[in-house]
Scaffold this motif. Structure first.
Motif, PDB file in Angstrom:
ATOM      1  N   GLN A  14      34.132 -74.040 -56.879  1.00 25.12           N
ATOM      2  CA  GLN A  14      35.071 -73.890 -56.144  1.00 25.12           C
ATOM      3  C   GLN A  14      35.545 -72.404 -56.317  1.00 25.12           C
ATOM      4  N   TRP A  15      35.644 -72.019 -57.345  1.00 27.43           N
ATOM      5  CA  TRP A  15      35.875 -70.528 -57.708  1.00 27.43           C
ATOM      6  C   TRP A  15      34.856 -69.667 -57.407  1.00 27.43           C
ATOM      7  N   ARG A  16      33.529 -70.102 -57.571  1.00 26.56           N
ATOM      8  CA  ARG A  16      32.387 -69.061 -56.937  1.00 26.56           C
ATOM      9  C   ARG A  16      32.531 -69.158 -55.419  1.00 26.56           C
ATOM     10  N   HIS A  17      32.757 -70.108 -54.764  1.00 30.17           N
ATOM     11  CA  HIS A  17      32.697 -70.160 -53.181  1.00 30.17           C
ATOM     12  C   HIS A  17      34.231 -69.195 -52.760  1.00 30.17           C
ATOM     13  N   LYS A  18      35.232 -69.334 -53.522  1.00 22.07           N
ATOM     14  CA  LYS A  18      36.441 -68.675 -53.179  1.00 22.07           C
ATOM     15  C   LYS A  18      36.256 -67.139 -53.375  1.00 22.07           C
ATOM     16  N   ALA A  19      35.497 -66.797 -54.681  1.00 21.77           N
ATOM     17  CA  ALA A  19      35.248 -65.431 -54.984  1.00 21.77           C
ATOM     18  C   ALA A  19      34.184 -64.714 -53.841  1.00 21.77           C
ATOM     19  N   ARG A  20      33.326 -65.440 -53.607  1.00 22.63           N
ATOM     20  CA  ARG A  20      32.326 -64.865 -52.759  1.00 22.63           C
ATOM     21  C   ARG A  20      33.002 -64.664 -51.398  1.00 22.63           C
ATOM     22  N   GLU A  21      33.885 -65.547 -50.970  1.00 25.66           N
ATOM     23  CA  GLU A  21      34.570 -65.209 -49.583  1.00 25.66           C
ATOM     24  C   GLU A  21      35.271 -64.235 -49.597  1.00 25.66           C
ATOM     25  N   VAL A  22      36.090 -63.680 -50.726  1.00 24.30           N
ATOM     26  CA  VAL A  22      37.061 -62.546 -50.899  1.00 24.30           C
ATOM     27  C   VAL A  22      35.959 -61.334 -51.000  1.00 24.30           C
ATOM     28  N   LEU A  23      34.827 -61.454 -51.505  1.00 24.13           N
ATOM     29  CA  LEU A  23      34.034 -60.371 -51.685  1.00 24.13           C
ATOM     30  C   LEU A  23      33.581 -59.885 -50.264  1.00 24.13           C
ATOM     31  N   MET A  24      33.032 -60.982 -49.660  1.00 22.60           N
ATOM     32  CA  MET A  24      32.535 -60.936 -48.192  1.00 22.60           C
ATOM     33  C   MET A  24      33.478 -60.343 -47.276  1.00 22.60           C
ATOM     34  N   PHE A  25      34.936 -60.751 -47.419  1.00 22.85           N
ATOM     35  CA  PHE A  25      36.164 -60.229 -46.671  1.00 22.85           C
ATOM     36  C   PHE A  25      36.287 -58.741 -46.758  1.00 22.85           C
ATOM     37  N   ASP A  26      36.385 -58.290 -48.100  1.00 16.57           N
ATOM     38  CA  ASP A  26      36.288 -57.121 -48.442  1.00 16.57           C
ATOM     39  C   ASP A  26      35.103 -56.192 -48.306  1.00 16.57           C
ATOM     40  N   LYS A  27      34.177 -56.667 -47.784  1.00 14.10           N
ATOM     41  CA  LYS A  27      32.691 -56.078 -47.606  1.00 14.10           C
ATOM     42  C   LYS A  27      32.357 -55.300 -48.936  1.00 14.10           C
ATOM     43  N   PHE A  28      32.395 -56.056 -49.966  1.00 18.38           N
ATOM     44  CA  PHE A  28      31.776 -55.859 -51.382  1.00 18.38           C
ATOM     45  C   PHE A  28      32.168 -54.692 -51.675  1.00 18.38           C
ATOM     46  N   LYS A  29      33.536 -54.059 -51.412  1.00 12.84           N
ATOM     47  CA  LYS A  29      33.998 -52.914 -51.733  1.00 12.84           C
ATOM     48  C   LYS A  29      35.471 -53.010 -52.621  1.00 12.84           C
ATOM     49  N   CYS A  30      35.525 -52.242 -53.745  1.00 15.86           N
ATOM     50  CA  CYS A  30      36.569 -52.435 -54.460  1.00 15.86           C
ATOM     51  C   CYS A  30      37.822 -51.846 -53.931  1.00 15.86           C
ATOM     52  N   GLN A  31      38.902 -52.673 -53.856  1.00 12.61           N
ATOM     53  CA  GLN A  31      40.014 -52.443 -52.911  1.00 12.61           C
ATOM     54  C   GLN A  31      40.729 -51.361 -53.791  1.00 12.61           C
ATOM     55  N   CYS A  32      40.347 -51.079 -54.833  1.00  8.45           N
ATOM     56  CA  CYS A  32      41.500 -50.019 -55.447  1.00  8.45           C
ATOM     57  C   CYS A  32      40.786 -48.456 -55.360  1.00  8.45           C
ATOM     58  N   CYS A  33      39.251 -48.347 -55.501  1.00  7.38           N
ATOM     59  CA  CYS A  33      38.570 -47.336 -55.386  1.00  7.38           C
ATOM     60  C   CYS A  33      37.712 -46.941 -54.254  1.00  7.38           C
ATOM     61  N   LYS A  34      37.212 -48.295 -53.546  1.00 11.14           N
ATOM     62  CA  LYS A  34      36.093 -48.157 -52.631  1.00 11.14           C
ATOM     63  C   LYS A  34      34.887 -48.182 -53.137  1.00 11.14           C
TER      64      LYS A  34
END
Length: 91
Positions: A14-34
């Motif tokens: 469940q965590w791996r799927h959720k984390a992957r979904e977040v990374l994909m949503f954020d386009k694999f960019k750090c939301q702090c420093c890009k």
């Protein structure tokens, strides 16, 4: 998901799927420093993992993730990361 220890939750499918979904949503960019993100960070830790919503997760790079947890590299870096994280959360 039932209440389980945090370390067990982080190993779950469940965590791996959720984390992957977040990374994909954020386009694999750090939301702090890009820079490229390698991790997903909880903005606030939920009392029960079954209440862990995607809106409470943010993609971060290794450096910013360490700063989010207060692992000191230097005070100016931590202050800048936390400021950038606050901006990213409210965008």
């Amino acid at each position: 998901m039932q209440d389980i220890p945090y370390n067990i939750y982080l190993e779950s499918v469940q965590w791996r799927h959720k984390a992957r979904e977040v990374l994909m949503f954020d386009k694999f960019k750090c939301q702090c420093c890009k820079h490229p993100a390698q991790a997903v960070h909880h903005v606030l830790y939920p009392k029960a993992w079954r209440d862990d919503g995607l809106q409470n997760l943010i993609s971060v790079c290794y450096h910013c993730h360490r700063a989010c947890h207060g692992i000191r590299e230097n005070d100016a870096t931590i202050k800048q990361v936390k400021n950038n994280m606050s901006l990213a959360i409210f965008m």
